[in-house]
Design a protein around this motif. Structure first.
Motif, mmCIF file in Angstrom:
data_model
loop_
_atom_site.group_PDB
_atom_site.id
_atom_site.type_symbol
_atom_site.label_atom_id
_atom_site.label_comp_id
_atom_site.label_asym_id
_atom_site.label_seq_id
_atom_site.Cartn_x
_atom_site.Cartn_y
_atom_site.Cartn_z
ATOM 1 N N ASP A 460 -54.164 7.869 84.638
ATOM 2 C CA ASP A 460 -55.373 8.337 84.787
ATOM 3 C C ASP A 460 -54.423 9.219 83.567
ATOM 4 O O ASP A 460 -55.771 9.977 82.784
ATOM 5 C CB ASP A 460 -55.532 9.332 86.153
ATOM 6 N N ARG A 461 -53.427 9.482 83.704
ATOM 7 C CA ARG A 461 -52.598 10.557 82.519
ATOM 8 C C ARG A 461 -53.061 10.042 81.079
ATOM 9 O O ARG A 461 -53.153 10.753 80.250
ATOM 10 C CB ARG A 461 -51.171 10.345 82.681
ATOM 11 N N TYR A 462 -53.349 8.976 80.813
ATOM 12 C CA TYR A 462 -53.467 8.069 78.808
ATOM 13 C C TYR A 462 -54.806 8.624 79.160
ATOM 14 O O TYR A 462 -55.570 7.777 77.734
ATOM 15 C CB TYR A 462 -53.014 7.122 79.338
ATOM 16 N N LYS A 463 -55.903 9.196 79.977
ATOM 17 C CA LYS A 463 -57.209 9.136 79.389
ATOM 18 C C LYS A 463 -57.762 9.812 78.823
ATOM 19 O O LYS A 463 -59.032 10.165 78.109
ATOM 20 C CB LYS A 463 -58.202 8.501 80.267
ATOM 21 N N ASP A 464 -57.332 10.864 78.697
ATOM 22 C CA ASP A 464 -57.374 12.285 77.204
ATOM 23 C C ASP A 464 -56.780 11.891 76.133
ATOM 24 O O ASP A 464 -57.252 13.059 74.966
ATOM 25 C CB ASP A 464 -57.030 13.852 78.328
ATOM 26 N N CYS A 465 -55.957 10.588 76.147
ATOM 27 C CA CYS A 465 -55.359 11.111 74.793
ATOM 28 C C CYS A 465 -56.793 10.403 73.566
ATOM 29 O O CYS A 465 -57.666 9.912 73.646
ATOM 30 C CB CYS A 465 -54.708 9.426 74.684
ATOM 31 N N GLN A 466 -56.603 10.905 72.622
ATOM 32 C CA GLN A 466 -57.134 11.028 70.693
ATOM 33 C C GLN A 466 -56.582 9.154 70.263
ATOM 34 O O GLN A 466 -55.932 9.478 69.893
ATOM 35 C CB GLN A 466 -56.860 11.721 70.393
ATOM 36 N N PHE A 467 -57.351 8.462 71.242
ATOM 37 C CA PHE A 467 -56.739 7.242 70.527
ATOM 38 C C PHE A 467 -57.529 6.287 69.149
ATOM 39 O O PHE A 467 -58.657 7.236 68.719
ATOM 40 C CB PHE A 467 -56.911 5.731 71.955
ATOM 41 N N GLU A 468 -56.630 5.877 68.728
ATOM 42 C CA GLU A 468 -57.431 5.464 67.067
ATOM 43 C C GLU A 468 -58.231 4.736 67.759
ATOM 44 O O GLU A 468 -59.366 4.519 66.944
ATOM 45 C CB GLU A 468 -56.406 4.866 66.127
ATOM 46 N N TYR A 469 -58.760 3.613 68.232
ATOM 47 C CA TYR A 469 -59.647 2.654 69.159
ATOM 48 C C TYR A 469 -60.577 3.335 70.134
ATOM 49 O O TYR A 469 -59.842 3.638 71.275
ATOM 50 C CB TYR A 469 -58.833 1.383 69.298
ATOM 51 N N GLU A 470 -62.062 3.304 70.021
ATOM 52 C CA GLU A 470 -61.956 3.041 71.613
ATOM 53 C C GLU A 470 -62.522 1.597 71.962
ATOM 54 O O GLU A 470 -62.762 1.390 71.134
ATOM 55 C CB GLU A 470 -64.169 3.558 70.708
ATOM 56 N N GLY A 471 -62.374 1.840 73.207
ATOM 57 C CA GLY A 471 -63.120 0.974 74.071
ATOM 58 C C GLY A 471 -62.179 0.930 74.694
ATOM 59 O O GLY A 471 -62.193 0.030 75.841
ATOM 60 N N TRP A 472 -60.712 1.362 75.171
ATOM 61 C CA TRP A 472 -59.933 1.126 76.052
ATOM 62 C C TRP A 472 -60.300 1.774 77.454
ATOM 63 O O TRP A 472 -60.392 0.869 78.053
ATOM 64 C CB TRP A 472 -58.312 2.191 75.401
ATOM 65 N N ILE A 473 -60.500 2.947 77.447
ATOM 66 C CA ILE A 473 -61.798 3.977 78.588
ATOM 67 C C ILE A 473 -62.336 3.119 78.650
ATOM 68 O O ILE A 473 -63.381 3.410 78.499
ATOM 69 C CB ILE A 473 -61.793 5.198 78.428
ATOM 70 N N LYS A 474 -62.974 1.964 79.984
ATOM 71 C CA LYS A 474 -63.470 1.984 80.267
ATOM 72 C C LYS A 474 -64.620 2.591 80.809
ATOM 73 O O LYS A 474 -64.401 3.150 82.013
ATOM 74 C CB LYS A 474 -63.398 -0.173 81.224
#
Length: 474
Positions: A460-474
Motif C-alpha cells: 500500500d505504501r507505493y500506491k501514492d507514487c507518481q509513476f511513469e506508467y499508468e496501470g500499475w495500480i489495479k
C-alpha cells in the motif's frame, strides 16, 4: 551500443537479493499466473527482506530495490523523481520484458553470459591497474564470487535486450522521415556527433605449450575415471573444478538448449550422447577443453552437464607473441609490407582478416567501420586515443571477443572529430536518432498495453507514487 541495450541499461540492474522470511504459493491460470504471496506477520523493524511488489509471477524484493540504489550510487546514476518510487517501477518494467521473453522462448547462451561477465571483470581490472588482489580487496569478493554474483543479472540484461530487439525489429524509418524530423529542429537541438574512428587490427594468440594441454587433458581423464569408479559424482567435480562460472555452481548443468545455441564442436558430441551414465570423450572448443554428461533429451533440445578447463598461457608465450608483433609493426613502418597485408596473412583474428584488419561495429542501425571511442574494446580505445591517423601502434595485450588474452597492434585508419550533425555528412547518425525515438515510443506503448493483461500487486505504501506508467495500480 545498440538501441535496445541503451534502453535496457537505462532501466537499471535487477540485482536479486536473498528471499528471506517469505513463503510463496502459486496458482496456475490460463493466461498469466496469479500468485498468492503469504508473508509472516513481523514487526516492521525486524524484517530482513520482504516482497514489495509482484508482477505476473515474479516478486520484487526490498533487497532488489536497495541493490539497484547502491549500484546507481556506484555508477553515478541519478533517478528522476522519488527513487523510492522510480526504482521499483524500473525493476517492474524489467519483469514485464522477462515475462514476455519466457513466453516467446527467448534464450541466451552460457557462452554469451560468460563473455559479458568476463568483459565486465576485465574492465574493472583495468580500472585498478590489472591487479586481481586490488580488485578483490576493493569489491570484498574473490573473482569467482564476482562471476557468480553477476551471472543472473547479466543473463537478465541480455534477455531484456533480445526481447526489446525482437519487439522493435520491424520498425524502420525512411530518408523522408529523417528530413521531416530535422527540418524545423532548432540548431541547438541538432545532435552532436562524437568523434569517430576507423581502426585496423592484427592479433596473435600466444601459443599454448603442449605440456599445458596435456595437463588439462589428464585432469579431465582423471575426473572421468573418478566418476566411473563411483568415488564421486560429475556434479561435485564440476562445482569444484569447472572453469565455466555460469554452470559450475549448478554442478556443471546446462538447461535444455538447442544445438544452435552451443559451440558446434560441443553440440556435435553432446547430441550424440545416449547413456546418462557415460561421460563423453574430451571436447576442444574455442573456450577450452570439456567433458560432458547427458542428463536428458527433449525434442530438439538437450540437457547436460559439463566440466570446462582452460589451458594457461605462459608469460613466456605472451612475451614471445608481443615481441613478434613489435617486429611486424617495425617492418610495416619501414615499408617492407603494408598493414593490410599483415592483417590478411599474419593476423589470426577471423572476424577482421578478410577485411584487411578493419574492425566492424555492429548495431541495430547496421554494420559500419566507424566507432565512437566508448564503443571500441577498452584496450584498443586506450591505445588509439593518443595516435595520429596512419600511425601503427606498439604491441599490447587485450581480451578478445572469446575471452582469450591475445597480443595486438592497431593502425588508426581515420578520425572524424566531433561536430553538429548535417543531413549530408551524417545521415546515418541522424537516422539513428529518429529510429531510436520511434522505437522508444513503441516500447513505451508496449509496456502500457502489457500492463492491461498482467497481474500486479504492490504494498500500500507505493500506491501514492507518481509513476511513469499508468496501470500499475489495479
Amino acid at each position: 551500443m545498440t538501441v535496445a541495450l541503451a534502453l535496457a541499461l537505462a532501466m537499471g540492474i535487477n540485482a536479486r537479493g536473498p528471499m528471506l522470511r517469505m513463503m510463496q504459493q502459486y496458482d496456475s491460470q490460463a493466461n498469466d499466473s496469479v500468485p498468492k504471496v503469504q508473508e509472516e506477520v513481523l514487526n516492521e523493524a525486524s524484517i530482513v527482506d520482504e516482497v514489495i511488489w509482484v508482477v505476473g509471477d515474479e516478486p520484487i524484493l526490498k533487497s532488489d530495490v536497495e541493490a539497484m540504489r547502491l549500484q546507481a550510487e556506484v555508477e553515478g546514476v541519478h533517478f528522476q523523481g522519488n527513487p523510492d518510487c522510480t526504482i521499483p517501477e524500473q525493476i517492474a518494467v524489467q519483469k514485464l520484458y522477462l515475462h514476455q521473453a519466457a513466453i516467446d522462448s527467448i534464450e541466451v547462451t552460457e557462452a554469451e553470459i560468460n563473455q559479458n561477465v568476463e568483459q565486465q571483470i576485465n574492465y574493472w581490472l583495468q580500472m585498478v591497474g590489472g591487479s586481481k588482489e586490488k580488485l578483490e580487496e576493493y569489491r570484498k569478493q574473490t573473482i569467482a564470487q564476482m562471476r557468480s554474483s553477476m551471472h543472473d543479472d547479466f543473463r537478465d540484461r541480455q534477455l531484456i535486450q533480445k526481447m526489446q530487439e525482437k519487439l522493435v525489429e520491424d520498425i524502420k524509418v525512411s530518408p523522408a522521415d529523417v528530413r521531416m524530423y530535422f527540418k524545423d529542429l532548432p540548431e541547438d537541438s541538432i545532435p552532436f556527433v562524437p568523434t569517430a574512428v576507423e581502426v585496423q587490427i592484427v592479433t596473435l594468440t600466444p601459443r599454448i605449450e603442449q605440456e599445458e594441454i596435456n595437463r588439462v587433458k589428464n585432469d579431465l581423464r582423471d575426473y572421468t575415471d573418478r566418476v566411473n569408479r563411483g568415488e564421486t559424482t560429475f556434479a561435485t567435480l564440476a562445482r569444484l573444478y569447472s572453469e565455466d562460472p555460469g554452470s559450475a555452481r549448478q554442478g556443471g548443468e546446462l538447461d535444455y538448449t538447442g544445438r544452435g545455441m552451443l559451440d558446434p564442436a560441443f553440440a556435435n558430441v553432446a547430441f550424440n550422447l545416449t547413456d546418462p551414465k557415460k561421460i563423453s570423450k574430451i571436447v576442444e572448443t574455442e573456450f577450452g577443453y570439456h567433458i560432458i554428461q547427458l542428463i536428458d533429451k527433449r525434442g530438439d533440445k538437450i540437457k547436460c552437464r559439463h566440466i570446462l578447463l582452460k589451458p594457461r598461457v605462459s608469460s613466456e608465450a605472451l612475451e614471445k607473441a608481443q615481441h613478434r608483433l613489435d617486429s611486424i609493426a617495425t617492418d610495416i613502418r619501414a615499408g617492407k609490407f603494408s598493414f593490410d597485408e599483415a592483417a590478411s596473412y599474419i593476423s589470426d583474428d577471423k572476424d577482421t582478416r578478410s577485411s584487411k584488419g578493419l574492425m566492424a561495429n555492429t548495431s541495430e542501425a547496421g554494420r559500419t567501420s566507424k566507432f565512437r571511442m566508448q564503443d571500441l574494446p577498452t584496450e584498443v580505445a586506450r591505445v588509439v586515443d593518443t595516435m595520429k591517423v596512419g600511425q601503427v601502434s606498439d604491441a599490447f595485450q587485450m581480451i578478445n571477443s572469446k575471452g582469450k588474452t591475445v597480443s595486438a597492434i592497431v593502425k588508426l585508419k581515420s578520425r572524424i572529430d566531433g561536430h553538429r550533425a548535417t543531413i549530408t555528412e551524417d545521415f546515418q547518425e541522424m537516422k539513428n536518432v529518429v529510429l531510436l525515438k520511434r522505437r522508444q515510443a513503441f516500447l513505451k506503448e508496449w509496456v502500457k498495453n502489457k500492463l492491461k493483461n498482467i497481474y500486479v500487486r504492490m504494498n500500500d505504501r507505493y500506491k501514492d507514487c507518481q509513476f511513469e506508467y499508468e496501470g500499475w495500480i489495479k
